[in-house]
Design an enzyme around this catalytic site. Structure first.
Site, PDB file in Angstrom:
ATOM      1  N   CYS A  39      -8.955 -11.008  22.622  1.00 26.91           N
ATOM      2  CA  CYS A  39      -8.360 -10.045  21.691  1.00 26.91           C
ATOM      3  C   CYS A  39      -7.202  -9.310  22.344  1.00 26.91           C
ATOM      4  O   CYS A  39      -6.700  -8.326  21.792  1.00 26.91           O
ATOM      5  CB  CYS A  39      -9.416  -9.055  21.195  1.00 26.91           C
ATOM      6  SG  CYS A  39     -10.195  -8.101  22.517  1.00 26.91           S
ATOM      7  N   CYS A  93      -6.651   0.680  -0.145  1.00 23.64           N
ATOM      8  CA  CYS A  93      -6.607   0.005   1.139  1.00 23.64           C
ATOM      9  C   CYS A  93      -6.573  -1.494   0.896  1.00 23.64           C
ATOM     10  O   CYS A  93      -7.411  -2.034   0.160  1.00 23.64           O
ATOM     11  CB  CYS A  93      -7.799   0.371   2.018  1.00 23.64           C
ATOM     12  SG  CYS A  93      -7.708  -0.354   3.674  1.00 23.64           S
ATOM     13  N   GLN A 136     -16.972  -9.563  14.901  1.00 23.82           N
ATOM     14  CA  GLN A 136     -15.586  -9.934  14.611  1.00 23.82           C
ATOM     15  C   GLN A 136     -15.127  -9.235  13.334  1.00 23.82           C
ATOM     16  O   GLN A 136     -15.904  -9.053  12.394  1.00 23.82           O
ATOM     17  CB  GLN A 136     -15.453 -11.448  14.471  1.00 23.82           C
ATOM     18  CG  GLN A 136     -15.676 -12.220  15.755  1.00 23.82           C
ATOM     19  CD  GLN A 136     -14.572 -12.039  16.778  1.00 23.82           C
ATOM     20  OE1 GLN A 136     -13.445 -11.667  16.429  1.00 23.82           O
ATOM     21  NE2 GLN A 136     -14.875 -12.305  18.033  1.00 23.82           N
ATOM     22  N   CYS A 179       0.826  -1.214   0.000  1.00 23.83           N
ATOM     23  CA  CYS A 179       0.000   0.000   0.000  1.00 23.83           C
ATOM     24  C   CYS A 179       0.856   1.258   0.000  1.00 23.83           C
ATOM     25  O   CYS A 179       1.844   1.354   0.741  1.00 23.83           O
ATOM     26  CB  CYS A 179      -0.919  -0.003   1.227  1.00 23.83           C
ATOM     27  SG  CYS A 179      -2.006   1.437   1.319  1.00 23.83           S
ATOM     28  N   PHE A 221     -20.185 -13.064  27.808  1.00 23.40           N
ATOM     29  CA  PHE A 221     -19.846 -11.918  26.952  1.00 23.40           C
ATOM     30  C   PHE A 221     -20.210 -12.289  25.507  1.00 23.40           C
ATOM     31  O   PHE A 221     -19.413 -12.148  24.586  1.00 23.40           O
ATOM     32  CB  PHE A 221     -18.361 -11.549  27.066  1.00 23.40           C
ATOM     33  CG  PHE A 221     -17.886 -11.351  28.476  1.00 23.40           C
ATOM     34  CD1 PHE A 221     -18.039 -10.126  29.108  1.00 23.40           C
ATOM     35  CD2 PHE A 221     -17.298 -12.387  29.176  1.00 23.40           C
ATOM     36  CE1 PHE A 221     -17.601  -9.937  30.422  1.00 23.40           C
ATOM     37  CE2 PHE A 221     -16.855 -12.214  30.480  1.00 23.40           C
ATOM     38  CZ  PHE A 221     -17.011 -10.985  31.110  1.00 23.40           C
TER      39      PHE A 221
END
Length: 433
Positions: free
Chosen positions: A387, A165, A268, A81, A295
């Protein structure tokens, strides 16, 4: 993880301020002691030499010359990129596939070892492919009299005006130019937050800070939605988000079931990463017939695990809880959605007596209070999705001390070229405990 390979990466160009492989005579005249080699990549993306120096944009195997320039090694890739090194969306495009996998592996395994944890088995790293990110939070402002839309520069509030992108799915990136053209008609200063999410019906767009004044601007916005096939447009004009456009109710498919998607709900980052994490949970809890999903959000794992198991899905966000409840009812899934703040009011250890297994996927802060209850619950199998390897390792230590074994650990890099890393882990209660 396999040791570093010896293959050379291909190069289009590499600027190293006058000292590189194209100047072999200069290299031979330098004392060997003044040249250092990058050994690994640190948590924030810098290359680290054997002496502990941190070098930006360096990959394992690169050599750092006396003037500070970089001689590319076998794991240094040409960033795809044009915005890389300025755009804060990616930090690791200079790593080839092997080095990128090693970074994800090291982040997870080192977090575990830092707490004295060692998994019986560490699975292969799963990397999501380029152009697979289905949600993005962008910024927009009028810079120099023209609209600028993109991610912030690394360590700055300045914006990179995205012209390409390599992480976003094409459907999201394709909307940036039309949004730029739409904002070009507006006068005065503005600073907007734009959230884009790819749903079953198309792109869900939520904009904060954009005010519509009068019928003409409202009609122009509705025309924009129609012309570009938006699934939904939500505007926050200072009084909270309001839906301006939604021809059909929006859903996201979880475990094969379409589930209502409230604007702004957690999802996600990639379908690929979601499938990898869900497959791990399903494999590890294959024998369980009653499962607690903590959660749970919209039911990312609940819908994967339901049938034949019965699942209790506990979630604090009311919109997500209700969406999960509606999705379970419409798809006839054996899921009981439970509205509960597990930070302030975690399930107690005795509440788990009726469950064969537990899956939890807390926010980045982890789940210290809930894990403390799980540790003394006696539940046989716990699947912890995270995460944040650091908070996961802290919580995991409590499970190990209570008699659980870290049986398997799977590193997942669904935020490709980012230092953000995820994982799936399986804890099994020792026999006799």
């Amino acid at each position: 993880m396999a040791p570093w390979g010896s293959g050379q990466a291909g190069w289009r160009s590499f600027h190293c301020r006058g000292a590189c492989a194209s100047h072999p005579q200069r290299l031979r005249r330098l004392p060997v002691s003044t040249i250092e080699t990058i050994q690994r990549v640190a948590a924030k993306g810098d290359g680290v030499t054997e002496s502990g120096r941190h070098i930006s944009m360096a990959a394992p195997g690169d050599r750092i010359l006396p003037d500070g320039s970089i001689e590319p090694g076998p794991h240094h890739a040409v960033p795809p990129c044009r915005h890389f090194s300025r755009c804060g969306g990616c930090q690791l495009q200079h790593l080839n596939e092997e080095a990128l996998s090693q970074f994800v592996y090291d982040r997870v395994v080192h977090a575990a070892s830092g707490q004295g944890l060692e998994a019986e088995n560490v699975g292969d790293v799963h990397l999501s492919p380029p152009m697979s990110r289905r949600r993005a939070n962008l910024r927009a402002m009028n810079g120099g009299g023209r609209p600028v839309i993109g991610f912030s520069e690394a360590g700055s509030h300045k914006l990179v005006d995205l012209r390409e992108c390599h992480v976003l799915v094409p459907e999201l990136f394709a909307l940036i130019a039309p949004l730029r053209a739409l904002l070009a008609r507006r006068k005065g200063k503005y600073a907007l937050d734009i959230e884009l999410v790819l749903t079953d019906q198309g792109v869900d767009c939520a904009i904060k800070g954009l005010t519509l004044e009068g019928l003409e601007q409202t009609e122009a916005m509705l025309d924009f939605c129609r012309d570009h096939g938006l699934a939904r447009l939500t505007l926050d004009q200072g009084y909270g988000p309001e839906t301006l456009w939604e021809p059909d109710p929006i859903t996201v498919t979880l475990g094969g079931a379409p589930v209502p998607y409230p604007s702004g709900s957690f999802l996600q980052a990639t379908v690929d990463g979601e499938n990898a994490l869900g497959a791990a949970a399903k494999e590890w809890l294959a024998e369980a017939r009653t499962i607690a999903d903590l959660f749970s959000g919209l039911g990312t794992f609940a819908f994967v695990l339901a049938d034949p198991a019965r699942v209790l899905a506990a979630e604090a966000a009311r919109d997500a809880h209700l969406a999960c409840q509606q999705g379970a009812g419409r798809n006839l899934k054996p899921i009981k959605s439970f509205h509960r703040d597990l930070f302030r009011n975690p399930l107690r250890s005795e509440d788990f007596s009726r469950f064969d297994g537990v899956v939890l996927d807390p926010p980045r802060a982890g789940a210290r209070e809930q894990v403390a209850q799980l540790a003394t619950s006696g539940v046989k199998r716990i699947v912890y999705i995270s995460c944040n390897p650091s908070s996961w390792a802290r919580d995991s230590k409590a499970l190990i001390e209570a008699g659980y074994i870290l049986q398997e650990l799977r590193p997942v890099g669904q935020f490709r070229w980012s230092t953000h890393v995820e994982l799936a882990s399986l804890f099994v209660l020792k026999a006799g405990d």
